[in-house]
Design an enzyme around this catalytic site. Structure first.
Site, PDB file in Angstrom:
ATOM      1  N   HIS A  29     -10.637  -2.208  10.810  1.00  0.00           N
ATOM      2  CA  HIS A  29      -9.616  -3.033  11.443  1.00  0.00           C
ATOM      3  C   HIS A  29      -9.062  -4.235  12.095  1.00  0.00           C
ATOM      4  CE1 HIS A  29      -5.092  -3.670   9.657  1.00  0.00           C
ATOM      5  NE2 HIS A  29      -5.567  -4.039   9.041  1.00  0.00           N
ATOM      6  N   CYS A  42       0.713  -7.970  11.687  1.00  0.00           N
ATOM      7  CA  CYS A  42       1.048  -8.075  12.917  1.00  0.00           C
ATOM      8  C   CYS A  42       0.170  -9.279  13.389  1.00  0.00           C
ATOM      9  CB  CYS A  42       0.559  -7.261  13.897  1.00  0.00           C
ATOM     10  SG  CYS A  42       1.453  -5.788  13.755  1.00  0.00           S
ATOM     11  N   ARG A  70       0.796  -1.370  -0.599  1.00  0.00           N
ATOM     12  CA  ARG A  70      -0.410   0.224   0.043  1.00  0.00           C
ATOM     13  C   ARG A  70       1.224   1.027   0.296  1.00  0.00           C
ATOM     14  NH1 ARG A  70      -2.107   0.754   4.783  1.00  0.00           N
ATOM     15  NH2 ARG A  70      -1.011  -1.433   5.465  1.00  0.00           N
ATOM     16  N   SER A 126      -1.724  -4.423  10.168  1.00  0.00           N
ATOM     17  CA  SER A 126      -1.336  -4.461   8.979  1.00  0.00           C
ATOM     18  C   SER A 126       0.129  -5.628   9.506  1.00  0.00           C
ATOM     19  CB  SER A 126      -0.694  -3.788   7.892  1.00  0.00           C
ATOM     20  OG  SER A 126      -1.994  -3.174   7.981  1.00  0.00           O
ATOM     21  N   ARG A 168       1.517 -12.213  -1.046  1.00  0.00           N
ATOM     22  CA  ARG A 168       0.681 -12.543  -0.015  1.00  0.00           C
ATOM     23  C   ARG A 168      -0.222 -13.796  -0.715  1.00  0.00           C
ATOM     24  NH1 ARG A 168      -2.189  -8.953   3.327  1.00  0.00           N
ATOM     25  NH2 ARG A 168      -0.598  -7.129   3.692  1.00  0.00           N
ATOM     26  N   ASP A 221      -9.406  -9.451   8.998  1.00  0.00           N
ATOM     27  CA  ASP A 221      -8.876  -8.493   7.859  1.00  0.00           C
ATOM     28  C   ASP A 221      -9.675  -7.122   9.139  1.00  0.00           C
ATOM     29  OD1 ASP A 221      -6.151  -7.001   7.889  1.00  0.00           O
ATOM     30  OD2 ASP A 221      -8.061  -6.724   5.769  1.00  0.00           O
ATOM     31  N   LYS A 275      -9.418  -2.068   1.490  1.00  0.00           N
ATOM     32  CA  LYS A 275      -8.871  -0.344   2.751  1.00  0.00           C
ATOM     33  C   LYS A 275     -10.370   0.096   2.002  1.00  0.00           C
ATOM     34  CE  LYS A 275      -6.590  -3.540   4.669  1.00  0.00           C
ATOM     35  NZ  LYS A 275      -6.548  -4.102   6.137  1.00  0.00           N
ATOM     36  N   TYR A 278      -1.671  -3.705  -6.464  1.00  0.00           N
ATOM     37  CA  TYR A 278      -1.243  -3.651  -5.291  1.00  0.00           C
ATOM     38  C   TYR A 278      -2.625  -4.620  -4.588  1.00  0.00           C
ATOM     39  CZ  TYR A 278       0.118  -5.593  -0.571  1.00  0.00           C
ATOM     40  OH  TYR A 278      -0.466  -6.003   0.503  1.00  0.00           O
TER      41      TYR A 278
HETATM   42  C1  OXD Z   1      -3.206  -4.614   5.347  1.00  0.00           C
HETATM   43  C2  OXD Z   1      -3.799  -6.046   4.638  1.00  0.00           C
HETATM   44  O1  OXD Z   1      -2.154  -4.104   5.043  1.00  0.00           O
HETATM   45  O2  OXD Z   1      -4.793  -6.165   5.167  1.00  0.00           O
HETATM   46  O3  OXD Z   1      -4.105  -4.322   6.658  1.00  0.00           O
HETATM   47  O4  OXD Z   1      -3.151  -6.066   3.381  1.00  0.00           O
HETATM   48 MN    MN Z   2      -5.190  -5.443   7.078  1.00  0.00          MN
END
Ligand code: OXD
Ligand code: MN
Length: 593
Positions: free
Chosen positions: A227, A251, A70, A249, A367, A278, A207, A198
């Protein structure tokens, strides 16, 4: 397929007039359409096949090397009043933003196909779900949206019935980082993205819609778009509590969402059910509880670090029907990433011969995109129209120091303060330096579509008569010793902390009051069979008063930046904590409730 929805049809015509595609394709979401897209991307080299016997129907996409995360510094909230976007967002005047985007979009789809993707965020029959339409010129985006959302004819029918939808326009453009913008127009309920393929920049349902635009709608309509992962924690008695947890993100939200209990707890009958990993949309129900849905239909998870030890449920989903992005490949054509196993890949994420001297084999933000239906721990409630009732909300960050393993807020407002003061070390999910501590309130720093001061006030507004609010907790799995080793084993063992949390929710566990919140002692946690030294455990549950005083003083500066929209209540609670830490007020009781 076209539509009876006149405004939608007009908008598609108008976008086609601006972008000049060769063809227009309305996506119906059928398996045949998906297969045709895959075949087309294999032919064009946008996708590469992976080994078909071990990984049937799995493909690899390699991004442009400048387009792997991002781009927060190019992400804008375009509201008519600058103040409404807040200091937490980059702002651009909507007229100026449209002028720039129109110039970028002019003729950008020449030679390409314009895909119209009607999609629904949330179970298609759920009153909590919301729809959108993404227009894109990327087949990779269409294929990912089909996995991540309920996409196609059923969503279009709902849009035609309801009338409203979020308009998202995306073009991959030339992938030039100098000509890349992710614009949000909350007042117009629209999104415009250019120059990136992306996920977080291009799959606009995720998002952009489900967090930035939805958070704005949620504030106006009295709900929350967060989130957060959602899990059902089932105890040996059969009782299940639903818990929503916000972490920045990369974590470990996906790992926590799919947790397999450690051996002794598994034997005793514990089970964790995945609802989402998420995003969580929560709305007060008639009973005053918060009812939550996962607006997504799939997982766009971080591959590196995923293994049979860290997340066996995720690994089990990664053997068929997966789109991998920026992973490495073994000699026999299987996907590979750091942390998976001891094999050595032959090709790195760029498709070059792997040379350990040139960095990791898989990109750190590589990913997988996979349908939630493939998740072995998927909750039977995940498709439920009314959602699940939330018993506990957890906030957490990546903090090497200071923040204890777990603490509970004294009340809702204190919990909001805990969320607002969250800090975390940055990760590879966004471009920029990794490992720097930044304030990330509620893990929403990159995703809140409006002023953080208003956002905190919105959170506080749920504390009103008639509500049966969840309890709020804060956790930190990432504490390190002075020699840099993690103090807590994390992963499956985190269930021991969830156990205490769910017992707190129905008055079955003790805690002692400290200036920073209610903490367990080692006696209050079920630590049977756990291999952590007593000194590490006491460090994990210690309150370092001097460190907290520094943290809370620093927080004042961060809150100051939000100006007069910052609710006074949070600063009052912050000052009360300082007084307690200084010993001016003394909290010291054990509480069983
Ligand atoms: C983020 C995702 O970047 O979930 O938070 O992809
Ligand atoms: Mn996320």
């Amino acid at each position: 397929m076209t539509t009876t929805h006149a405004a939608l049809s007009r908008w598609v015509d108008q976008v086609a007039g601006l972008t000049c595609p060769d063809r227009i394709h309305w996506c119906d979401g059928s398996p045949g359409e998906y297969d045709a897209l895959l075949a087309q991307m294999l032919a064009s080299g946008e996708l590469h096949p992976l080994e078909g016997r071990s990984h049937p129907n799995c493909y690899l996409h390699r991004s442009h090397p400048d387009d792997v995360a991002r781009v927060e510094h190019l992400t804008y909230i375009c509201t008519s009043q600058r103040e409404d976007a807040g200091p937490n967002n980059l702002w651009m005047d909507p007229t100026e933003a449209h002028r720039r985007m129109d110039a970028l979009y002019a003729g950008c789809m020449r030679g390409r196909t314009l895909y119209v993707i009607p999609y629904c965020m949330g179970p298609i029959e759920s009153p909590l779900a919301r729809c959108g339409v993404e227009i894109t010129d990327s087949a990779y985006v269409v294929a990912n949206m089909r996995i991540m959302t309920r996409m196609g004819s059923a969503a279009l029918r709902r849009i035609e019935r309801e009338g409203t939808f979020i308009r998202g326009l995306h073009s991959t453009g030339e992938l030039d980082p100098e000509r890349r913008f992710i614009m949000h127009f909350p007042e117009e309920l629209s999104i415009q993205s250019y120059g990136s393929g992306y996920g977080g920049n291009a799959l606009l349902g995720k998002k952009c819609h489900a967090l930035r635009i939805a958070s704005w709608q949620a504030r106006n309509e009295g709900w929350l778009a967060e989130h957060m992962l959602i899990v059902g924690v089932q105890e040996p008695s059969g009782r299940t509590h639903y818990v929503a947890a916000a972490f920045p993100s990369a974590c470990g939200k996906t790992n926590l969402a799919m947790l397999v209990p450690p051996e002794p707890m598994l034997k005793a009958g514990w089970k964790v059910w995945t609802v989402g990993d998420d995003i969580c949309w929560m709305r007060p129900g008639p009973d005053g509880r918060l009812w939550a849905i996962n607006p997504e239909a799939g997982f766009f998870g971080v591959a590196p670090g995923t293994s049979s030890r860290t997340n066996p449920n995720a690994l089990a989903m990664l053997h068929r029907d997966v789109i991998f992005t920026n992973v490495a490949v073994t000699a026999d054509g299987q996907p590979w990433w750091e942390g998976l196993d001891a094999r050595k890949p032959t090709l790195d994420w760029r498709g070059q011969a792997f040379d350990p001297a040139c960095g990791p084999a898989a990109h750190p933000n590589a990913r997988f995109t996979v349908s939630a239906r493939h998740c072995p721990s998927l909750s039977p409630q995940a498709e439920g129209a009314s959602g699940v009732p939330i018993s506990a909300i957890i906030f957490g960050g990546r903090r090497a120091n200071l923040v204890p393993l777990v603490m509970e807020a004294r009340d809702w407002a204190h919990g909001v303060l805990m969320g607002a003061s969250m800090g975390s070390e940055t990760t590879a999910a966004a471009t920029g330096t990794v490992g720097v501590l930044r304030r990330d309130p509620m893990a929403m720093k990159p995703f809140c579509g409006y002023h953080f001061g208003d956002y905190f006030a919105h959170w506080l507004s749920f504390d009103r008569p008639g509500m049966r609010l969840p309890r709020i907790f804060h956790v930190n799995w990432f504490r390190k010793s002075d020699d840099g080793k993690f103090l807590w084993p994390g992963y499956a063992e985190n269930l021991r902390v969830l156990d205490w949390i769910v017992r707190r929710c129905d008055h079955r566990a003790e805690a002692h009051e400290t200036p920073v919140g209610l903490l367990p002692t080692t006696r209050d946690l079920d630590l049977r069979g756990l291999d952590v030294s007593p000194s590490h455990l006491s460090e994990l549950l210690r309150v370092d008063s001097a460190g907290w005083l520094r943290e809370l003083e620093q927080l004042a500066d961060d809150f100051e930046a939000f100006g007069d929209r910052m609710p006074e209540r949070l600063d009052k609670d912050r000052r009360a904590m300082i007084a307690m830490l200084r010993g001016e007020v003394a909290p010291a009781r054990r509480t069983a409730s």
